[in-house]
Write a protein that holds these residues in place. Structure first.
Motif, PDB file in Angstrom:
ATOM      1  N   HIS A   6       0.783  -1.102   0.282  1.00  0.00           N
ATOM      2  CA  HIS A   6      -0.121   0.072   0.066  1.00  0.00           C
ATOM      3  C   HIS A   6       0.919   1.213   0.107  1.00  0.00           C
ATOM      4  CE1 HIS A   6      -4.248  -1.287   0.474  1.00  0.00           C
ATOM      5  NE2 HIS A   6      -3.674  -2.475   0.726  1.00  0.00           N
ATOM      6  N   ALA A   7       1.959   1.230   0.629  1.00  0.00           N
ATOM      7  CA  ALA A   7       2.893   2.317   0.863  1.00  0.00           C
ATOM      8  C   ALA A   7       3.527   2.489  -0.607  1.00  0.00           C
ATOM      9  CB  ALA A   7       3.958   2.153   1.838  1.00  0.00           C
ATOM     10  N   TYR A   8       3.660   1.379  -1.269  1.00  0.00           N
ATOM     11  CA  TYR A   8       4.265   1.649  -2.804  1.00  0.00           C
ATOM     12  C   TYR A   8       3.231   2.151  -3.551  1.00  0.00           C
ATOM     13  CZ  TYR A   8       6.857   0.457  -7.165  1.00  0.00           C
ATOM     14  OH  TYR A   8       7.393   0.328  -8.146  1.00  0.00           O
ATOM     15  N   TYR A   9       2.224   1.818  -3.718  1.00  0.00           N
ATOM     16  CA  TYR A   9       1.117   2.290  -4.623  1.00  0.00           C
ATOM     17  C   TYR A   9       0.677   3.587  -4.289  1.00  0.00           C
ATOM     18  CZ  TYR A   9       1.290  -2.014  -7.325  1.00  0.00           C
ATOM     19  OH  TYR A   9       1.677  -2.979  -8.019  1.00  0.00           O
ATOM     20  N   PHE A  10       0.828   3.950  -3.105  1.00  0.00           N
ATOM     21  CA  PHE A  10       0.319   5.277  -2.535  1.00  0.00           C
ATOM     22  C   PHE A  10       1.453   6.494  -3.065  1.00  0.00           C
ATOM     23  CE2 PHE A  10      -0.066   8.610   0.366  1.00  0.00           C
ATOM     24  CZ  PHE A  10      -1.345   9.147   0.218  1.00  0.00           C
ATOM     25  N   THR A  11       2.744   6.091  -3.409  1.00  0.00           N
ATOM     26  CA  THR A  11       3.711   6.875  -3.677  1.00  0.00           C
ATOM     27  C   THR A  11       4.327   6.533  -5.146  1.00  0.00           C
ATOM     28  OG1 THR A  11       5.358   5.486  -2.474  1.00  0.00           O
ATOM     29  CG2 THR A  11       4.240   7.595  -1.326  1.00  0.00           C
ATOM     30  N   HIS A  12       3.885   5.641  -5.795  1.00  0.00           N
ATOM     31  CA  HIS A  12       4.259   5.351  -7.114  1.00  0.00           C
ATOM     32  C   HIS A  12       3.153   4.976  -7.917  1.00  0.00           C
ATOM     33  CE1 HIS A  12       7.771   4.143  -4.736  1.00  0.00           C
ATOM     34  NE2 HIS A  12       8.282   4.129  -5.744  1.00  0.00           N
ATOM     35  N   PHE A  13       2.940   5.864  -9.015  1.00  0.00           N
ATOM     36  CA  PHE A  13       1.903   5.814  -9.837  1.00  0.00           C
ATOM     37  C   PHE A  13       2.072   4.715 -11.026  1.00  0.00           C
ATOM     38  CE2 PHE A  13       1.831  10.578  -8.536  1.00  0.00           C
ATOM     39  CZ  PHE A  13       0.766  10.261  -7.673  1.00  0.00           C
ATOM     40  N   VAL A  14       1.203   4.529 -11.609  1.00  0.00           N
ATOM     41  CA  VAL A  14       1.211   3.514 -12.788  1.00  0.00           C
ATOM     42  C   VAL A  14       0.977   4.121 -14.112  1.00  0.00           C
ATOM     43  CG1 VAL A  14       1.010   1.487 -11.322  1.00  0.00           C
ATOM     44  CG2 VAL A  14      -0.785   2.391 -12.255  1.00  0.00           C
ATOM     45  N   ASP A  15       1.689   3.795 -15.026  1.00  0.00           N
ATOM     46  CA  ASP A  15       1.455   4.196 -16.725  1.00  0.00           C
ATOM     47  C   ASP A  15       0.207   3.365 -17.216  1.00  0.00           C
ATOM     48  OD1 ASP A  15       1.677   5.694 -18.802  1.00  0.00           O
ATOM     49  OD2 ASP A  15       3.229   4.798 -19.486  1.00  0.00           O
ATOM     50  N   LYS A  16      -0.807   3.498 -16.635  1.00  0.00           N
ATOM     51  CA  LYS A  16      -1.943   3.001 -17.310  1.00  0.00           C
ATOM     52  C   LYS A  16      -2.981   3.740 -16.982  1.00  0.00           C
ATOM     53  CE  LYS A  16      -0.583  -1.424 -15.123  1.00  0.00           C
ATOM     54  NZ  LYS A  16      -1.074  -2.973 -14.166  1.00  0.00           N
ATOM     55  N   ASP A  17      -4.201   3.851 -18.021  1.00  0.00           N
ATOM     56  CA  ASP A  17      -5.603   4.230 -17.884  1.00  0.00           C
ATOM     57  C   ASP A  17      -6.357   3.562 -17.122  1.00  0.00           C
ATOM     58  OD1 ASP A  17      -7.560   6.154 -18.520  1.00  0.00           O
ATOM     59  OD2 ASP A  17      -7.818   5.282 -20.437  1.00  0.00           O
ATOM     60  N   LEU A  18      -6.491   3.924 -15.667  1.00  0.00           N
ATOM     61  CA  LEU A  18      -7.461   3.119 -14.941  1.00  0.00           C
ATOM     62  C   LEU A  18      -8.595   4.065 -14.150  1.00  0.00           C
ATOM     63  CD1 LEU A  18      -4.714   1.306 -12.561  1.00  0.00           C
ATOM     64  CD2 LEU A  18      -6.281   0.331 -14.665  1.00  0.00           C
ATOM     65  N   PRO A  19      -9.710   3.673 -14.015  1.00  0.00           N
ATOM     66  CA  PRO A  19     -10.713   4.348 -13.328  1.00  0.00           C
ATOM     67  C   PRO A  19     -10.362   4.800 -12.099  1.00  0.00           C
ATOM     68  CG  PRO A  19     -11.462   2.088 -13.703  1.00  0.00           C
ATOM     69  CD  PRO A  19     -10.136   2.322 -14.278  1.00  0.00           C
ATOM     70  N   LYS A  20     -10.874   5.653 -11.391  1.00  0.00           N
ATOM     71  CA  LYS A  20     -10.691   6.239 -10.378  1.00  0.00           C
ATOM     72  C   LYS A  20     -11.403   5.232  -9.263  1.00  0.00           C
ATOM     73  CE  LYS A  20     -10.418   9.906  -6.946  1.00  0.00           C
ATOM     74  NZ  LYS A  20     -10.844  11.355  -6.748  1.00  0.00           N
TER      75      LYS A  20
ATOM     76  N   VAL B 255      -4.060  -0.321  -4.169  1.00  0.00           N
ATOM     77  CA  VAL B 255      -4.560   0.356  -5.252  1.00  0.00           C
ATOM     78  C   VAL B 255      -3.886   0.888  -6.144  1.00  0.00           C
ATOM     79  CG1 VAL B 255      -6.402   1.939  -6.040  1.00  0.00           C
ATOM     80  CG2 VAL B 255      -6.645   0.523  -3.647  1.00  0.00           C
ATOM     81  N   GLU B 256      -3.582   0.421  -7.223  1.00  0.00           N
ATOM     82  CA  GLU B 256      -2.974   1.246  -8.417  1.00  0.00           C
ATOM     83  C   GLU B 256      -3.404   2.580  -8.609  1.00  0.00           C
ATOM     84  OE1 GLU B 256      -2.629  -1.592 -11.707  1.00  0.00           O
ATOM     85  OE2 GLU B 256      -0.725  -2.268 -11.032  1.00  0.00           O
ATOM     86  N   ILE B 257      -2.695   3.612  -8.887  1.00  0.00           N
ATOM     87  CA  ILE B 257      -3.196   5.141  -9.300  1.00  0.00           C
ATOM     88  C   ILE B 257      -2.546   5.441 -10.410  1.00  0.00           C
ATOM     89  CG2 ILE B 257      -3.325   7.287  -8.409  1.00  0.00           C
ATOM     90  CD1 ILE B 257      -3.241   6.289  -5.541  1.00  0.00           C
ATOM     91  N   PRO B 258      -3.073   5.572 -11.308  1.00  0.00           N
ATOM     92  CA  PRO B 258      -2.783   6.157 -12.617  1.00  0.00           C
ATOM     93  C   PRO B 258      -2.110   7.329 -12.527  1.00  0.00           C
ATOM     94  CG  PRO B 258      -5.133   6.451 -13.067  1.00  0.00           C
ATOM     95  CD  PRO B 258      -4.638   5.583 -11.503  1.00  0.00           C
ATOM     96  N   LYS B 259      -0.767   7.671 -13.221  1.00  0.00           N
ATOM     97  CA  LYS B 259      -0.196   8.991 -13.426  1.00  0.00           C
ATOM     98  C   LYS B 259      -1.089   9.986 -13.417  1.00  0.00           C
ATOM     99  CE  LYS B 259       3.916  11.398 -14.850  1.00  0.00           C
ATOM    100  NZ  LYS B 259       5.168  11.475 -15.458  1.00  0.00           N
ATOM    101  N   PRO B 260      -1.411  11.043 -12.720  1.00  0.00           N
ATOM    102  CA  PRO B 260      -2.274  12.022 -13.391  1.00  0.00           C
ATOM    103  C   PRO B 260      -1.731  12.947 -14.310  1.00  0.00           C
ATOM    104  CG  PRO B 260      -0.878  12.690 -11.298  1.00  0.00           C
ATOM    105  CD  PRO B 260      -0.563  11.175 -11.522  1.00  0.00           C
ATOM    106  N   ARG B 261      -2.341  12.911 -15.562  1.00  0.00           N
ATOM    107  CA  ARG B 261      -2.098  13.604 -16.716  1.00  0.00           C
ATOM    108  C   ARG B 261      -2.640  14.929 -16.877  1.00  0.00           C
ATOM    109  NH1 ARG B 261       2.511  10.929 -18.427  1.00  0.00           N
ATOM    110  NH2 ARG B 261       2.236   8.665 -18.291  1.00  0.00           N
ATOM    111  N   ASN B 262      -2.145  15.855 -17.887  1.00  0.00           N
ATOM    112  CA  ASN B 262      -3.027  17.272 -18.074  1.00  0.00           C
ATOM    113  C   ASN B 262      -3.893  17.092 -19.294  1.00  0.00           C
ATOM    114  OD1 ASN B 262      -1.555  19.240 -16.302  1.00  0.00           O
ATOM    115  ND2 ASN B 262       0.282  18.317 -17.070  1.00  0.00           N
ATOM    116  N   LYS B 263      -5.129  16.884 -18.920  1.00  0.00           N
ATOM    117  CA  LYS B 263      -6.050  16.710 -19.974  1.00  0.00           C
ATOM    118  C   LYS B 263      -6.842  18.153 -20.416  1.00  0.00           C
ATOM    119  CE  LYS B 263      -7.212  12.089 -18.207  1.00  0.00           C
ATOM    120  NZ  LYS B 263      -8.162  11.148 -17.784  1.00  0.00           N
TER     121      LYS B 263
END
Length: 319
Positions: A30-44, A66-74
């Motif tokens: 959980h600590a890892y995925y909270f501080t490491h985003f993933v390069d995927k298009d995932l729903p929140k 929980v995998e969190i996708p890297k936030p992008r500028n849309k």
């Protein structure tokens, strides 16, 4: 059957070891995925989406995180802007949007956790009307900046310093101010503390008092027990991100801030408690400081929830 105390004691020891190892395994993930985003298009992932998941999926999320996708500028600026690349290791990306008025200075803006610089565009509009050039920066791991890792404001203080050096170099005749949201606000406080930045003003929205407070609040909001578990999560997060989580404290940083400072807090904020903001405000050594409470605002959309109140607070402070 004769009761064997030593036998049951041994089983209890084995069970304790199993619980200790398995809980640390879960919290490490959980600590890892909270501080490491993933390069995927995932729903929140929200409470609603969790309810629709199968039991097995819920168990997997509970164990692996929980995998969190890297936030992008849309969203792009709706006016002329300059795309800027600055720094190295990591390389940062920013937008410079100039005011059409005689410039009073440059305002450097930093966003919060798991969003990007596009979330700052409405604030930049208000600031440009006030006569400020605006420099919107993607923190490391966010938006168009390099990497997928975040330290929730700890190493991001270096990004603040990098942005400051860039503006100081190319706009040397203009005073520099900062605006930060949540993680961005704490990053700015730490940068002022660490690098003794010479700024004209600070605008800090809903800064958390410490990383420990932020994690504890997150556990409480998710109705997860706060006994030992948050400390273990912080321990593993500190190792993974090469940071001293106990030292990541806004009260310590505020004690070095002599710059005029406005703190804005949303009364309906579920992530940062008002007492935290009050403590930071009282810790500031600046002789010019102001705390504004927006009654209708929360955390993630503090400006959007009360545009008029936010604008009035910022204008009166800067004017």
């Amino acid at each position: 059957m004769k009761f064997s105390f030593s036998k049951w004691l041994k089983r209890l020891v084995y069970l304790s070891i199993f619980v200790f190892i398995s809980s640390n395994f879960v919290l490490y993930n959980h600590a890892y995925y909270f501080t490491h985003f993933v390069d995927k298009d995932l729903p929140k992932v929200t409470t609603a989406t969790l309810d629709n998941k199968s039991l097995m999926d819920k168990i997997k999320l509970g164990i692996y995180g929980v995998e969190i996708p890297k936030p992008r500028n849309k969203t792009l600026p709706d006016s002329t802007y300059q795309a800027v690349t600055l720094g190295s290791q990591p390389q940062l990306h920013a937008w410079m949007l100039l005011t059409t008025q005689t410039p009073k200075g440059v305002m450097i803006l930093f966003h919060g956790y798991s969003v990007s610089k596009s979330s700052l565009l409405e604030r930049a509009k208000v600031l440009r009307k006030l006569g400020y050039h605006t420099f919107l920066v993607d923190a490391r791991g966010h938006g168009d900046s390099e990497g997928f890792q975040t330290s929730i404001g700890y190493h991001e203080a270096q990004d603040v310093y990098t942005a400051y050096q860039y503006i100081r170099r190319y706009y040397e005749d203009l005073p520099i101010s900062f605006l930060g949201v949540s993680m961005g606000a704490v990053s700015i406080l730490k940068a002022v503390h660490d690098y003794q930045l010479n700024a004209e003003a600070l605008i800090l929205e809903c800064p958390f008092r410490s990383l420990s407070d932020a994690v504890y609040n997150r556990f409480e909001n998710m109705k997860i027990p706060t006994f030992i578990l948050p400390q273990l999560l912080l321990f593993w997060g500190g190792i993974q991100n090469n940071m001293d989580f106990k030292a990541h404290n806004s009260l310590t940083y505020a004690q070095k801030v002599t710059i005029p400072t406005l703190i804005i807090y949303g009364k309906k904020d579920p992530k940062v408690k008002q007492q935290e903001v009050d403590d930071i405000f009282n810790a500031l050594v600046s002789e010019e400081k102001k705390l504004t409470i927006l009654e209708k605002s929360g955390h993630d959309n503090i400006m959007q929830d009360d545009v008029a109140g936010w604008t009035k607070a910022v204008w009166s402070f800067l004017d």
